[in-house]
Write a protein that holds these residues in place. Structure first.
Motif, PDB file in Angstrom:
ATOM      1  N   SER A 115       0.679  -1.260  -0.159  1.00 36.74           N
ATOM      2  CA  SER A 115      -0.428   0.164  -0.177  1.00 36.74           C
ATOM      3  C   SER A 115       0.802   1.222  -0.205  1.00 36.74           C
ATOM      4  O   SER A 115       0.866   2.501  -0.446  1.00 36.74           O
ATOM      5  CB  SER A 115      -0.747  -0.009   1.167  1.00 36.74           C
ATOM      6  N   LEU A 116       2.474   1.396   0.707  1.00 29.77           N
ATOM      7  CA  LEU A 116       3.152   2.105   1.029  1.00 29.77           C
ATOM      8  C   LEU A 116       3.385   2.293  -0.693  1.00 29.77           C
ATOM      9  O   LEU A 116       3.220   4.079  -0.769  1.00 29.77           O
ATOM     10  CB  LEU A 116       4.045   1.895   1.499  1.00 29.77           C
ATOM     11  N   GLY A 117       4.225   1.513  -1.119  1.00 31.45           N
ATOM     12  CA  GLY A 117       4.025   1.737  -2.257  1.00 31.45           C
ATOM     13  C   GLY A 117       3.334   2.066  -3.974  1.00 31.45           C
ATOM     14  O   GLY A 117       3.605   2.922  -4.480  1.00 31.45           O
ATOM     15  N   VAL A 118       2.156   1.631  -3.690  1.00 32.49           N
ATOM     16  CA  VAL A 118       1.181   1.765  -4.311  1.00 32.49           C
ATOM     17  C   VAL A 118      -0.025   2.985  -4.251  1.00 32.49           C
ATOM     18  O   VAL A 118       0.232   3.923  -5.864  1.00 32.49           O
ATOM     19  CB  VAL A 118       0.098   0.588  -4.037  1.00 32.49           C
ATOM     20  N   VAL A 119      -0.181   3.727  -3.178  1.00 33.83           N
ATOM     21  CA  VAL A 119      -0.208   5.357  -3.060  1.00 33.83           C
ATOM     22  C   VAL A 119       0.564   6.484  -3.215  1.00 33.83           C
ATOM     23  O   VAL A 119      -0.212   7.368  -3.693  1.00 33.83           O
ATOM     24  CB  VAL A 119      -0.236   5.251  -1.233  1.00 33.83           C
ATOM     25  N   THR A 120       1.521   5.793  -3.243  1.00 40.59           N
ATOM     26  CA  THR A 120       2.585   7.000  -3.631  1.00 40.59           C
ATOM     27  C   THR A 120       2.868   7.039  -5.157  1.00 40.59           C
ATOM     28  O   THR A 120       2.520   8.129  -5.533  1.00 40.59           O
ATOM     29  CB  THR A 120       3.551   5.977  -3.024  1.00 40.59           C
ATOM     30  N   LEU A 121       2.490   6.382  -6.046  1.00 43.44           N
ATOM     31  CA  LEU A 121       2.694   5.423  -7.638  1.00 43.44           C
ATOM     32  C   LEU A 121       1.288   6.438  -8.338  1.00 43.44           C
ATOM     33  O   LEU A 121       1.499   7.372  -8.698  1.00 43.44           O
ATOM     34  CB  LEU A 121       2.487   4.284  -7.868  1.00 43.44           C
ATOM     35  N   ILE A 122       0.570   5.745  -7.515  1.00 45.98           N
ATOM     36  CA  ILE A 122      -1.043   6.141  -7.796  1.00 45.98           C
ATOM     37  C   ILE A 122      -1.165   7.764  -7.331  1.00 45.98           C
ATOM     38  O   ILE A 122      -1.291   9.012  -7.872  1.00 45.98           O
ATOM     39  CB  ILE A 122      -2.103   6.017  -7.136  1.00 45.98           C
ATOM     40  N   GLY A 123      -0.999   8.004  -6.219  1.00 45.45           N
ATOM     41  CA  GLY A 123      -0.711   9.948  -5.940  1.00 45.45           C
ATOM     42  C   GLY A 123       0.265  10.102  -7.101  1.00 45.45           C
ATOM     43  O   GLY A 123       0.208  11.158  -7.185  1.00 45.45           O
ATOM     44  N   ILE A 124       1.292   9.784  -7.955  1.00 44.52           N
ATOM     45  CA  ILE A 124       2.475  10.731  -8.622  1.00 44.52           C
ATOM     46  C   ILE A 124       2.085  10.426  -9.310  1.00 44.52           C
ATOM     47  O   ILE A 124       1.422  11.305 -10.736  1.00 44.52           O
ATOM     48  CB  ILE A 124       3.963   9.464  -8.568  1.00 44.52           C
ATOM     49  N   ARG A 267       6.544  -6.137  11.419  1.00 45.41           N
ATOM     50  CA  ARG A 267       6.119  -6.992  10.930  1.00 45.41           C
ATOM     51  C   ARG A 267       4.854  -8.082  11.476  1.00 45.41           C
ATOM     52  O   ARG A 267       4.723  -9.282  11.331  1.00 45.41           O
ATOM     53  CB  ARG A 267       7.202  -8.712  11.662  1.00 45.41           C
ATOM     54  N   THR A 268       4.215  -7.670  12.155  1.00 46.63           N
ATOM     55  CA  THR A 268       2.731  -8.115  12.775  1.00 46.63           C
ATOM     56  C   THR A 268       1.469  -8.019  11.750  1.00 46.63           C
ATOM     57  O   THR A 268       0.842  -7.872  12.005  1.00 46.63           O
ATOM     58  CB  THR A 268       2.505  -7.629  14.067  1.00 46.63           C
ATOM     59  N   ARG A 269       2.501  -7.290  10.813  1.00 46.11           N
ATOM     60  CA  ARG A 269       1.165  -7.333   9.489  1.00 46.11           C
ATOM     61  C   ARG A 269       1.626  -7.816   8.202  1.00 46.11           C
ATOM     62  O   ARG A 269       2.787  -7.324   8.016  1.00 46.11           O
ATOM     63  CB  ARG A 269       0.922  -5.538   9.430  1.00 46.11           C
ATOM     64  N   PRO A 270       0.347  -8.179   7.538  1.00 49.23           N
ATOM     65  CA  PRO A 270       1.102  -8.793   5.975  1.00 49.23           C
ATOM     66  C   PRO A 270       1.449  -7.257   5.264  1.00 49.23           C
ATOM     67  O   PRO A 270       1.087  -5.936   5.030  1.00 49.23           O
ATOM     68  CB  PRO A 270      -0.178  -9.431   5.993  1.00 49.23           C
ATOM     69  N   SER A 271       2.591  -7.731   4.850  1.00 44.41           N
ATOM     70  CA  SER A 271       3.294  -6.604   3.460  1.00 44.41           C
ATOM     71  C   SER A 271       2.083  -6.964   1.895  1.00 44.41           C
ATOM     72  O   SER A 271       1.925  -5.534   1.233  1.00 44.41           O
ATOM     73  CB  SER A 271       4.348  -6.887   3.569  1.00 44.41           C
ATOM     74  N   VAL A 272       1.556  -7.858   1.766  1.00 50.67           N
ATOM     75  CA  VAL A 272       0.456  -7.633   1.107  1.00 50.67           C
ATOM     76  C   VAL A 272      -0.567  -8.567   1.352  1.00 50.67           C
ATOM     77  O   VAL A 272      -0.308  -9.308   1.619  1.00 50.67           O
ATOM     78  CB  VAL A 272       1.437  -8.283  -0.025  1.00 50.67           C
ATOM     79  N   ALA A 273      -1.914  -8.054   0.257  1.00 49.51           N
ATOM     80  CA  ALA A 273      -2.685  -8.535   1.779  1.00 49.51           C
ATOM     81  C   ALA A 273      -3.252  -9.631   0.274  1.00 49.51           C
ATOM     82  O   ALA A 273      -2.713  -9.740  -0.562  1.00 49.51           O
ATOM     83  CB  ALA A 273      -3.586  -7.416   1.279  1.00 49.51           C
ATOM     84  N   LYS A 274      -4.732  -9.957   0.379  1.00 53.36           N
ATOM     85  CA  LYS A 274      -4.942 -10.785  -0.801  1.00 53.36           C
ATOM     86  C   LYS A 274      -5.242 -10.675  -1.721  1.00 53.36           C
ATOM     87  O   LYS A 274      -5.692  -9.474  -1.561  1.00 53.36           O
ATOM     88  CB  LYS A 274      -5.956 -11.765   0.158  1.00 53.36           C
ATOM     89  N   ALA A 275      -5.224 -11.092  -2.485  1.00 49.13           N
ATOM     90  CA  ALA A 275      -5.575 -10.746  -3.697  1.00 49.13           C
ATOM     91  C   ALA A 275      -6.714  -9.581  -4.274  1.00 49.13           C
ATOM     92  O   ALA A 275      -7.088  -9.167  -4.991  1.00 49.13           O
ATOM     93  CB  ALA A 275      -5.044 -11.746  -5.422  1.00 49.13           C
TER      94      ALA A 275
END
Length: 487
Positions: A115-124, A267-275
């Protein structure tokens, strides 16, 4: 689709413009047009600075909409009066609302680091689309010698100034943009109603042992919104927007005070959620970047327009701050509450402390006060259409007809809100179905139609259009499926 001359430009002064006759390619891949002595089509436009009517800009989540009202504000506001700092503040205000409060649940549907990467990309990408809209608007204003073009006018003029068959679709293009603006604003009003109802319900349940369904709170909120929605004067509505901005500032400070306490390990939160949750994530993120319609009027009102675009311009600075705020709220909100994250971060705040219960009331009050401005846009577009049909048909409409239309729209919003009283799903649906067009697809189409683009620009815009369409289809489908499961 053949059509008669559009009414985009009206008035007594006629100016002529020529289309592409001599060309040179720019660094951005566009072919710049130069005007020659021969004319292709005649356009008329109104010089609003000499009219008895004055221009009033109302800033909403789907953009800034120019409305003409007689005698409501001084005529001197028509000129370029906005400083760089004021423009930056308007830009930040137009891109921070209910959407940013829902970003933690978007992070939940996307995963912490994805989400951190995609939110940044969509914002750009959304920032780039804002650049596209301003550059296209500038080119089209030069061709038509017009002072200002709003979002719908840019789309119409892009088609109208073509020499090929696309010019016949100009009126359809304008109506399409207006339809998206109306439905988007009504969708925002639905989310506002649900947001207020959910936050007030939590406060009431703590203050008194009263257990009522969210739908009943939606009905009660609607009852309070009915008289407020009957206010027709922008002069009366404007101060409420200013009060809402102050409330938002205090609200966000208290939200971050809560989020930054007792944070768990990443590390207690998943890096990638379910598709299967990614399409919902896409719609919820796009909902937060719905300020593209704001850039044209802000650019027009600036004293130093050269400072708006550019690598270190106001637009890039403003959207950089917006992207950082979005990621901060989303990242820390999901990191703190994990799978318990709700449709708005305010709903996760403690229900047994009046400090945080006051935050719920602060944002509920802010959203309530902003409702009138959001509601103004669809009623203005719809009433203009009704009034235009009345003039063409030479029929009379009672003066109270507009009040019935306003009441009908408020009740319609209430009905839709009670049908889907789930803030996260409602935001995902509106973001996927509406924002994908307003923020991504339409700006890319405008650039392709306005300029003779290079292959690189065609590929870039093709990617944006495909991204928007895929997000729209998958996000809308996933949202509807999840909404169906709630019944």
């Amino acid at each position: 689709m053949p059509q008669q001359e559009s009414e985009l430009f009206s008035g007594n002064d006629a100016d002529t413009t020529a289309l592409l006759t001599s060309q040179s390619e720019t660094d951005s891949g566009h072919v710049r047009s130069y005007v020659t002595s021969k004319t292709d089509r005649q356009f008329k436009f109104e010089d609003r600075t000499t009219s008895d009517d004055v221009v009033y800009d109302i800033h909403t989540a789907s953009g800034s909409h120019v409305v003409v009202k007689s005698g409501e504000i001084p005529v001197d506001v028509v000129g370029a009066t906005t400083t760089n700092t004021e423009c930056l503040m308007h830009l930040l205000k137009g891109n921070t609302g209910v959407g940013i409060l829902a970003l933690p649940v978007a992070y939940k549907n996307g995963g912490l680091w994805l989400s951190l990467g995609v939110v940044t990309l969509i914002g750009i990408i959304c920032t780039h689309c804002m650049h596209i809209l301003v550059l296209s608007g500038n080119e089209l204003r030069k061709r038509t010698k017009s002072q200002h073009l709003d979002y719908a006018s840019v789309m119409e003029t892009a088609f109208k100034t073509r020499k090929d068959w696309l010019r016949n679709w100009s009126r359809f293009a304008r109506r399409m943009v207006n339809i998206f603006l109306v439905t988007t604003q009504l969708g925002f009003c639905c989310t506002y109603t649900v947001f207020i109802a959910e936050n007030v319900r939590q406060v009431v349940q703590y203050a008194a042992p009263i257990l009522l369904d969210t739908k009943l709170y939606i009905v009660m909120v609607t009852a309070m919104l009915v008289p407020y929605s009957m206010v027709k004067s922008l002069k009366i509505l404007a101060p409420f927007s200013a009060i809402a901005n102050v409330l938002n500032l205090f609200g966000f400070i208290l939200v971050f005070v809560n989020l930054w306490q007792d944070l768990p390990d990443t590390r207690t939160r998943p890096s990638v959620a379910k598709a299967g949750d990614i399409p919902l994530f896409f719609g919820q993120v796009l909902f937060a970047f719905e300020g593209i319609g704001l850039v044209l009027p802000l650019y027009k009102k600036m004293k130093e327009q050269d400072a708006f675009l550019g690598k270190a311009g106001v637009l890039n600075l403003g959207l950089t701050i917006v992207i950082a705020l979005d990621n901060a709220v989303g990242f820390y909100g999901y990191l703190k509450y994990g799978n318990e994250t709700k449709g708005s971060i305010t709903l996760n705040l403690p229900n047994d402390q009046w400090l945080y219960l006051s935050v719920k009331l602060i944002f509920a009050s802010s959203v309530f006060l902003t409702y009138g401005i959001q509601f103004y846009v669809p009623i203005e577009i719809i009433w203009h259409f009704v009034d235009k049909k009345r003039k063409i048909g030479s029929t009379s409409i009672p003066a109270y007809t507009e009040y019935f239309i306003r009441l009908f729209l408020v009740l319609l919003i209430c009905g839709l809100s009670t049908l889907v009283p789930h803030l996260d799903l409602l935001i995902a649906l509106i973001g996927a179905c509406e924002s994908s067009f307003i923020a991504l697809i339409l700006p890319a189409v405008i650039e392709l139609i306005t300029f003779d683009c290079s292959k690189t620009v065609y590929m870039k815009n093709g990617f944006i259009i495909i991204l928007g369409l895929v997000g729209c289809v998958t996000g809308t489908y996933s949202s509807i499926v999840e909404i169906y499961k709630t019944f």
